[in-house]
Design a protein around this motif. Structure first.
Motif, PDB file in Angstrom:
ATOM      1  N   ALA A 405       0.819  -1.213   0.000  1.00 39.47           N
ATOM      2  CA  ALA A 405       0.000   0.000   0.000  1.00 39.47           C
ATOM      3  C   ALA A 405       0.850   1.258   0.000  1.00 39.47           C
ATOM      4  O   ALA A 405       0.347   2.354  -0.269  1.00 39.47           O
ATOM      5  CB  ALA A 405      -0.928   0.010   1.219  1.00 39.47           C
ATOM      6  N   VAL A 406       2.139   1.119   0.271  1.00 39.73           N
ATOM      7  CA  VAL A 406       3.050   2.262   0.307  1.00 39.73           C
ATOM      8  C   VAL A 406       3.644   2.470  -1.079  1.00 39.73           C
ATOM      9  O   VAL A 406       4.229   1.539  -1.634  1.00 39.73           O
ATOM     10  CB  VAL A 406       4.176   2.027   1.330  1.00 39.73           C
ATOM     11  CG1 VAL A 406       5.227   3.129   1.237  1.00 39.73           C
ATOM     12  CG2 VAL A 406       3.606   1.956   2.736  1.00 39.73           C
ATOM     13  N   PRO A 407       3.507   3.662  -1.691  1.00 40.26           N
ATOM     14  CA  PRO A 407       4.151   3.901  -2.986  1.00 40.26           C
ATOM     15  C   PRO A 407       5.651   3.638  -2.887  1.00 40.26           C
ATOM     16  O   PRO A 407       6.306   4.084  -1.942  1.00 40.26           O
ATOM     17  CB  PRO A 407       3.849   5.371  -3.273  1.00 40.26           C
ATOM     18  CG  PRO A 407       2.612   5.668  -2.473  1.00 40.26           C
ATOM     19  CD  PRO A 407       2.737   4.834  -1.237  1.00 40.26           C
ATOM     20  N   LEU A 408       6.161   2.926  -3.834  1.00 41.01           N
ATOM     21  CA  LEU A 408       7.565   2.515  -3.777  1.00 41.01           C
ATOM     22  C   LEU A 408       8.515   3.710  -3.693  1.00 41.01           C
ATOM     23  O   LEU A 408       9.530   3.681  -3.005  1.00 41.01           O
ATOM     24  CB  LEU A 408       7.902   1.636  -5.000  1.00 41.01           C
ATOM     25  CG  LEU A 408       9.250   0.943  -4.988  1.00 41.01           C
ATOM     26  CD1 LEU A 408       9.449   0.125  -3.730  1.00 41.01           C
ATOM     27  CD2 LEU A 408       9.369   0.045  -6.233  1.00 41.01           C
ATOM     28  N   LYS A 409       8.163   4.782  -4.397  1.00 36.65           N
ATOM     29  CA  LYS A 409       9.038   5.950  -4.400  1.00 36.65           C
ATOM     30  C   LYS A 409       9.162   6.595  -3.041  1.00 36.65           C
ATOM     31  O   LYS A 409      10.113   7.362  -2.782  1.00 36.65           O
ATOM     32  CB  LYS A 409       8.548   6.970  -5.435  1.00 36.65           C
ATOM     33  CG  LYS A 409       7.175   7.558  -5.130  1.00 36.65           C
ATOM     34  CD  LYS A 409       6.736   8.497  -6.238  1.00 36.65           C
ATOM     35  CE  LYS A 409       5.354   9.078  -5.959  1.00 36.65           C
ATOM     36  NZ  LYS A 409       4.896   9.972  -7.054  1.00 36.65           N
ATOM     37  N   THR A 410       8.209   6.314  -2.120  1.00 39.39           N
ATOM     38  CA  THR A 410       8.290   6.891  -0.785  1.00 39.39           C
ATOM     39  C   THR A 410       9.037   5.993   0.198  1.00 39.39           C
ATOM     40  O   THR A 410       9.152   6.316   1.384  1.00 39.39           O
ATOM     41  CB  THR A 410       6.882   7.172  -0.217  1.00 39.39           C
ATOM     42  OG1 THR A 410       6.211   5.929   0.044  1.00 39.39           O
ATOM     43  CG2 THR A 410       6.068   8.024  -1.176  1.00 39.39           C
ATOM     44  N   ALA A 411       9.547   4.850  -0.295  1.00 37.62           N
ATOM     45  CA  ALA A 411      10.305   3.937   0.560  1.00 37.62           C
ATOM     46  C   ALA A 411      11.805   4.181   0.456  1.00 37.62           C
ATOM     47  O   ALA A 411      12.598   3.356   0.908  1.00 37.62           O
ATOM     48  CB  ALA A 411       9.980   2.498   0.203  1.00 37.62           C
ATOM     49  N   VAL A 412      12.191   5.303  -0.115  1.00 40.64           N
ATOM     50  CA  VAL A 412      13.609   5.623  -0.282  1.00 40.64           C
ATOM     51  C   VAL A 412      14.162   6.186   1.022  1.00 40.64           C
ATOM     52  O   VAL A 412      13.538   7.029   1.684  1.00 40.64           O
ATOM     53  CB  VAL A 412      13.790   6.639  -1.421  1.00 40.64           C
ATOM     54  CG1 VAL A 412      15.268   7.032  -1.552  1.00 40.64           C
ATOM     55  CG2 VAL A 412      13.281   6.070  -2.738  1.00 40.64           C
TER      56      VAL A 412
END
Length: 413
Positions: A405-412
């Motif tokens: 559910a977390v956008p991948l780009k925000t997992a940086v």
């Protein structure tokens, strides 16, 4: 003086291979201002065409062809079709063909790959490959008659053909020597869940099954099991189509690929190689890559063209640009859109986003915390974001990345 005027109009570029890589090389040369002669030589008699539709639209009769929308006359490209090239004499700057020698100033090798054949199956009636337009045309009536088909190999082409054959109403058995589908492409923990896709589509998948013999009307497995087959389709891989270069002096790798450098130049002067037939050193991944996928054949020609045009204009001692892409490919199979970007060979961490039993999920591969590859099933946004993160060498928070559910780009990090 304009850029177009700076290129040397007397130079002749000969491109061998009229597939995606060869066609895009000719297009890129003109786009980048090359004004010399361009000859594009293809072994097949057909207008140059795109290959991905062969395993679906052309095969099922939903398209008559997949010719490239390129006006070769408008580009002043000398298109020579149905012409085999049998050898290269680099010292003379000439190619050997049955119709006589072809001189070149600059040569681009774009001969692609050829399918690996099944030992003992050559010449047996009803055995097919699926690599060319003619192959697809021969298979269309097989699907139309809803024959019993045995597919040898559960790789990308085997899965795509099995998908089309089931859509056509054929009885399909897929035979794979390994213990899972896609054994050469993906690790077991990722590929194993894909085995159920076959059953859901009504195809039988036999893993750990080796072919002992192919006869007219049947495939015989080790152990004696006999599989009735009105047709057999072999999809056990491909190798670079470089055997015509034997004795030329060009450096070939153990996999048969032309070993190009970071600018896609070969070991011979004035000779480039691009697409499925060429391997290249990747600084990003620290190893030489051989990429048999459409995107590589689309992107590489721009680097080749830049090198040729740069050499003509005398721009620096190292003309052109370095080729170090994030490899990318896709596959449509069993109602799913599968995409992959990067190279996971040296990864040390695997992160799942979602359950592979669900319709949509992704897998990430990291090396020392840096994202190096991503596989997505029905999650195109993960692919688009992941590919960009791979390009910039982003470090990933594995806990956040594991939450679909977390956008991948925000997992940086």
């Amino acid at each position: 003086m304009s850029e177009n005027e700076q290129t040397a109009p007397s130079r002749r570029v000969v491109v061998v291979g009229a597939g995606m890589a060869g066609v895009q090389t000719a297009v890129a040369l003109r786009e980048q201002g090359f004004t010399g002669t361009i000859s594009l030589i293809g072994a097949e008699p057909h207008q140059p065409y795109d290959r991905p539709p062969l395993s679906k639209a052309v095969l099922l009769g939903n398209a008559e062809h997949s010719a490239f929308d390129v006006d070769f006359d408008a580009l002043s490209v000398d298109l020579q079709l149905g012409r085999e090239v049998s050898g290269l004499r680099a010292g003379d700057h000439e190619l050997d063909t049955p119709a006589g020698p072809v001189p070149y100033d600059v040569l681009v090798i774009a001969t692609g790959a050829e399918p690996v054949t099944l030992p003992g199956a050559e010449g047996v009636p009803g055995v097919h490959l699926l690599r060319t337009l003619d192959d697809a045309e021969r298979l269309r009536p097989v699907l139309a008659k809803r024959h019993r088909i045995v597919v040898v190999g559960a790789g990308w082409i085997g899965a795509e053909f099995a998908t089309a054959a089931r859509e056509a109403g054929c009885e399909v058995v897929v035979v794979e020597a390994a213990d899972r589908p896609l054994p050469g492409a993906l690790p077991a923990e990722v590929a194993a869940p894909m085995a159920r896709w076959y059953a859901e589509a009504g195809a039988e998948l036999l893993t750990g099954a080796r072919v002992a013999a192919v006869e007219q009307g049947a495939v015989v497995l080790d152990g004696g099991r006999r599989l009735p087959a009105d047709a057999v389709v072999v999809g056990i891989g491909a190798r670079p189509a470089t055997r015509w270069l034997a004795g030329s002096g060009i450096d070939l790798g153990p996999d048969g690929s032309v070993t190009a450098d970071e600018r896609l130049r070969t070991s011979l002067p004035d000779v480039y190689a691009v697409g499925d037939c060429a391997s290249f050193p990747s600084g990003r991944y620290g190893r030489r890559l051989l990429v048999h996928h459409w995107d590589n054949a689309l992107q590489g020609p721009r680097t080749v063209a830049a090198g040729i045009v740069g050499a003509d204009t005398g721009e620096g001692s190292e003309p052109g640009e370095i080729y170090d892409p994030v490899p990318y490919f896709w596959s449509e199979q069993f109602g799913r859109f599968v995409q992959y970007a990067g190279h996971h060979g040296a990864a040390d961490t695997l992160v799942r986003r979602g359950d592979p039993e669900d319709p949509a999920w992704s897998v990430l591969w990291l090396r020392e915390g840096v994202l190096v590859a991503v596989l997505t099933v029905g999650r195109p946004r993960d692919l688009a974001q992941g590919r960009r993160l791979i390009e910039v060498g982003a470090r990933i928070d594995t806990e956040r990345a594991a939450d679909p559910a977390v956008p991948l780009k925000t997992a940086v990090l």
